[in-house]
Scaffold this motif. Structure first.
Motif, PDB file in Angstrom:
ATOM      1  N   PHE A   1      -8.453  -6.679  -8.216  1.00 39.49           N
ATOM      2  CA  PHE A   1      -7.594  -5.635  -7.931  1.00 39.49           C
ATOM      3  C   PHE A   1      -7.161  -5.513  -6.408  1.00 39.49           C
ATOM      4  CE2 PHE A   1      -5.189  -1.826  -8.665  1.00 39.49           C
ATOM      5  CZ  PHE A   1      -5.646  -1.086  -7.549  1.00 39.49           C
ATOM      6  N   SER A   2      -8.249  -5.744  -5.557  1.00 38.16           N
ATOM      7  CA  SER A   2      -8.132  -5.594  -4.160  1.00 38.16           C
ATOM      8  C   SER A   2      -7.211  -6.843  -3.749  1.00 38.16           C
ATOM      9  CB  SER A   2      -9.293  -5.304  -3.282  1.00 38.16           C
ATOM     10  OG  SER A   2      -9.883  -6.447  -3.722  1.00 38.16           O
ATOM     11  N   ASN A   3      -6.967  -7.864  -4.504  1.00 37.72           N
ATOM     12  CA  ASN A   3      -6.176  -8.770  -3.930  1.00 37.72           C
ATOM     13  C   ASN A   3      -4.706  -8.800  -4.500  1.00 37.72           C
ATOM     14  OD1 ASN A   3      -8.615  -9.989  -2.801  1.00 37.72           O
ATOM     15  ND2 ASN A   3      -9.105 -11.195  -4.730  1.00 37.72           N
ATOM     16  N   ARG A   4      -4.427  -7.986  -5.190  1.00 35.48           N
ATOM     17  CA  ARG A   4      -3.301  -7.842  -5.759  1.00 35.48           C
ATOM     18  C   ARG A   4      -2.368  -6.534  -5.421  1.00 35.48           C
ATOM     19  NH1 ARG A   4      -3.080 -11.087 -10.287  1.00 35.48           N
ATOM     20  NH2 ARG A   4      -5.195 -11.908 -11.048  1.00 35.48           N
ATOM     21  N   ALA A   5      -0.976  -7.062  -5.268  1.00 36.66           N
ATOM     22  CA  ALA A   5      -0.191  -5.849  -4.846  1.00 36.66           C
ATOM     23  C   ALA A   5       0.208  -5.404  -6.369  1.00 36.66           C
ATOM     24  CB  ALA A   5       1.195  -6.526  -4.241  1.00 36.66           C
TER      25      ALA A   5
ATOM     26  N   SER B   1      -3.364  -4.479   0.623  1.00 35.05           N
ATOM     27  CA  SER B   1      -4.354  -3.545   1.449  1.00 35.05           C
ATOM     28  C   SER B   1      -3.820  -2.046   1.400  1.00 35.05           C
ATOM     29  CB  SER B   1      -3.890  -4.041   2.981  1.00 35.05           C
ATOM     30  OG  SER B   1      -2.455  -3.668   3.240  1.00 35.05           O
ATOM     31  N   GLY B   2      -2.736  -1.787   0.904  1.00 37.52           N
ATOM     32  CA  GLY B   2      -2.178  -0.398   0.910  1.00 37.52           C
ATOM     33  C   GLY B   2      -1.265  -0.066   1.911  1.00 37.52           C
ATOM     34  N   PHE B   3      -1.178  -0.875   3.092  1.00 37.74           N
ATOM     35  CA  PHE B   3      -0.570  -0.512   4.253  1.00 37.74           C
ATOM     36  C   PHE B   3       0.919  -0.558   4.224  1.00 37.74           C
ATOM     37  CE2 PHE B   3      -4.271   0.104   6.252  1.00 37.74           C
ATOM     38  CZ  PHE B   3      -4.899  -0.873   6.838  1.00 37.74           C
ATOM     39  N   SER B   4       1.469  -1.451   3.134  1.00 33.74           N
ATOM     40  CA  SER B   4       3.047  -1.466   3.104  1.00 33.74           C
ATOM     41  C   SER B   4       3.302  -0.962   1.729  1.00 33.74           C
ATOM     42  CB  SER B   4       3.515  -2.981   3.049  1.00 33.74           C
ATOM     43  OG  SER B   4       3.174  -3.513   4.565  1.00 33.74           O
TER      44      SER B   4
ATOM     45  N   VAL C   1      13.975   7.606  -5.794  1.00 31.41           N
ATOM     46  CA  VAL C   1      12.605   8.453  -5.731  1.00 31.41           C
ATOM     47  C   VAL C   1      12.134   8.459  -4.179  1.00 31.41           C
ATOM     48  CG1 VAL C   1      12.305   7.352  -7.973  1.00 31.41           C
ATOM     49  CG2 VAL C   1      11.003   6.570  -5.944  1.00 31.41           C
ATOM     50  N   LYS C   2      12.712   7.766  -3.333  1.00 36.42           N
ATOM     51  CA  LYS C   2      12.450   7.920  -1.707  1.00 36.42           C
ATOM     52  C   LYS C   2      12.278   9.552  -1.184  1.00 36.42           C
ATOM     53  CE  LYS C   2      13.832   4.659   0.538  1.00 36.42           C
ATOM     54  NZ  LYS C   2      14.575   3.403   0.947  1.00 36.42           N
ATOM     55  N   GLY C   3      11.405   9.942  -0.829  1.00 33.43           N
ATOM     56  CA  GLY C   3      11.018  11.114  -0.275  1.00 33.43           C
ATOM     57  C   GLY C   3      10.331  11.973  -1.197  1.00 33.43           C
ATOM     58  N   ARG C   4      10.492  11.732  -2.409  1.00 33.84           N
ATOM     59  CA  ARG C   4       9.878  12.413  -3.495  1.00 33.84           C
ATOM     60  C   ARG C   4       8.479  11.982  -4.279  1.00 33.84           C
ATOM     61  NH1 ARG C   4      12.493  13.189  -8.150  1.00 33.84           N
ATOM     62  NH2 ARG C   4      13.659  11.401  -8.185  1.00 33.84           N
ATOM     63  N   PHE C   5       8.562  10.526  -4.254  1.00 38.85           N
ATOM     64  CA  PHE C   5       7.357  10.034  -5.016  1.00 38.85           C
ATOM     65  C   PHE C   5       6.638   9.104  -3.789  1.00 38.85           C
ATOM     66  CE2 PHE C   5       9.160   8.919  -9.463  1.00 38.85           C
ATOM     67  CZ  PHE C   5       9.653  10.358  -9.287  1.00 38.85           C
ATOM     68  N   THR C   6       5.472   9.090  -4.045  1.00 43.91           N
ATOM     69  CA  THR C   6       4.255   8.360  -3.293  1.00 43.91           C
ATOM     70  C   THR C   6       3.325   7.633  -3.847  1.00 43.91           C
ATOM     71  OG1 THR C   6       4.306  10.383  -1.394  1.00 43.91           O
ATOM     72  CG2 THR C   6       2.674   8.634  -1.320  1.00 43.91           C
ATOM     73  N   ILE C   7       3.229   6.137  -3.559  1.00 46.44           N
ATOM     74  CA  ILE C   7       2.586   5.372  -4.127  1.00 46.44           C
ATOM     75  C   ILE C   7       1.402   5.134  -3.182  1.00 46.44           C
ATOM     76  CG2 ILE C   7       3.625   3.345  -3.011  1.00 46.44           C
ATOM     77  CD1 ILE C   7       2.785   1.916  -5.937  1.00 46.44           C
ATOM     78  N   SER C   8      -0.050   5.073  -3.871  1.00 45.24           N
ATOM     79  CA  SER C   8      -1.026   4.844  -3.186  1.00 45.24           C
ATOM     80  C   SER C   8      -2.272   4.373  -4.077  1.00 45.24           C
ATOM     81  CB  SER C   8      -1.634   6.300  -2.614  1.00 45.24           C
ATOM     82  OG  SER C   8      -1.996   7.076  -3.703  1.00 45.24           O
ATOM     83  N   ARG C   9      -3.295   3.608  -3.363  1.00 44.50           N
ATOM     84  CA  ARG C   9      -4.159   3.080  -4.159  1.00 44.50           C
ATOM     85  C   ARG C   9      -5.672   3.347  -3.318  1.00 44.50           C
ATOM     86  NH1 ARG C   9      -2.531  -2.921  -4.179  1.00 44.50           N
ATOM     87  NH2 ARG C   9      -4.688  -3.244  -5.011  1.00 44.50           N
ATOM     88  N   ASP C  10      -6.586   2.967  -4.482  1.00 43.69           N
ATOM     89  CA  ASP C  10      -8.136   3.259  -4.055  1.00 43.69           C
ATOM     90  C   ASP C  10      -8.844   1.984  -4.654  1.00 43.69           C
ATOM     91  OD1 ASP C  10     -10.715   3.767  -3.616  1.00 43.69           O
ATOM     92  OD2 ASP C  10     -10.716   5.621  -4.166  1.00 43.69           O
TER      93      ASP C  10
END
Length: 125
Positions: free
Chosen positions: A29-33, A54-57, A64-73
């Motif tokens: 998982f951590s190797n994949r966008a 990495s989650g940095f980009s 959806v810009k400004g309304r949605f946020t993508i993140s990962r753990d």
């Protein structure tokens, strides 16, 4: 093999919020966008948001810009989509995808080799 399971969809009024989760199996998982796409009835699947391994980009569709946020753990093998200020036009089945062959963000569905089963989001007016 990568298995993806989305959750968190539902019915919400316009202006409300939902948080979608996508849990991934496997140790890569951590190797994949990762990315989120959506498909409304009688429409093609469209890009929503993507995040690098990495989650940095991150990258978002203009709608959806400004309304949605993508993140990962990466410790939990999970990617999230926080959706705020929802609109009726956000109604769709939302799918998460795992990219193959690259680690950066990608907006084309052909870049993703693994998909979840989808979760329904319905926004009432």
């Amino acid at each position: 093999q990568v298995q993806l399971v989305e959750s968190g969809g539902g019915l919400v009024q316009a202006g409300g919020s939902l948080r979608l989760s996508c849990a991934a199996s496997g140790r890569t998982f951590s190797n994949r966008a990762m990315g989120w796409f959506r498909q409304a009835p009688e429409k093609e699947r469209e890009f929503v948001a993507a995040i690098s391994r990495s989650g940095f980009s991150t990258y978002y569709a203009d709608s959806v810009k400004g309304r949605f946020t993508i993140s990962r753990d990466n410790a939990k093998n999970t990617v999230y989509l926080q959706m705020n200020s929802l609109k009726p036009e956000d109604t769709a089945v939302y799918y998460c995808g795992s990219r193959v062959g690259g680690v950066g963000v990608a907006i084309g569905s052909s870049e993703y080799g693994y998909w979840g089963q989808g979760t329904q989001v319905t926004v009432s007016s």
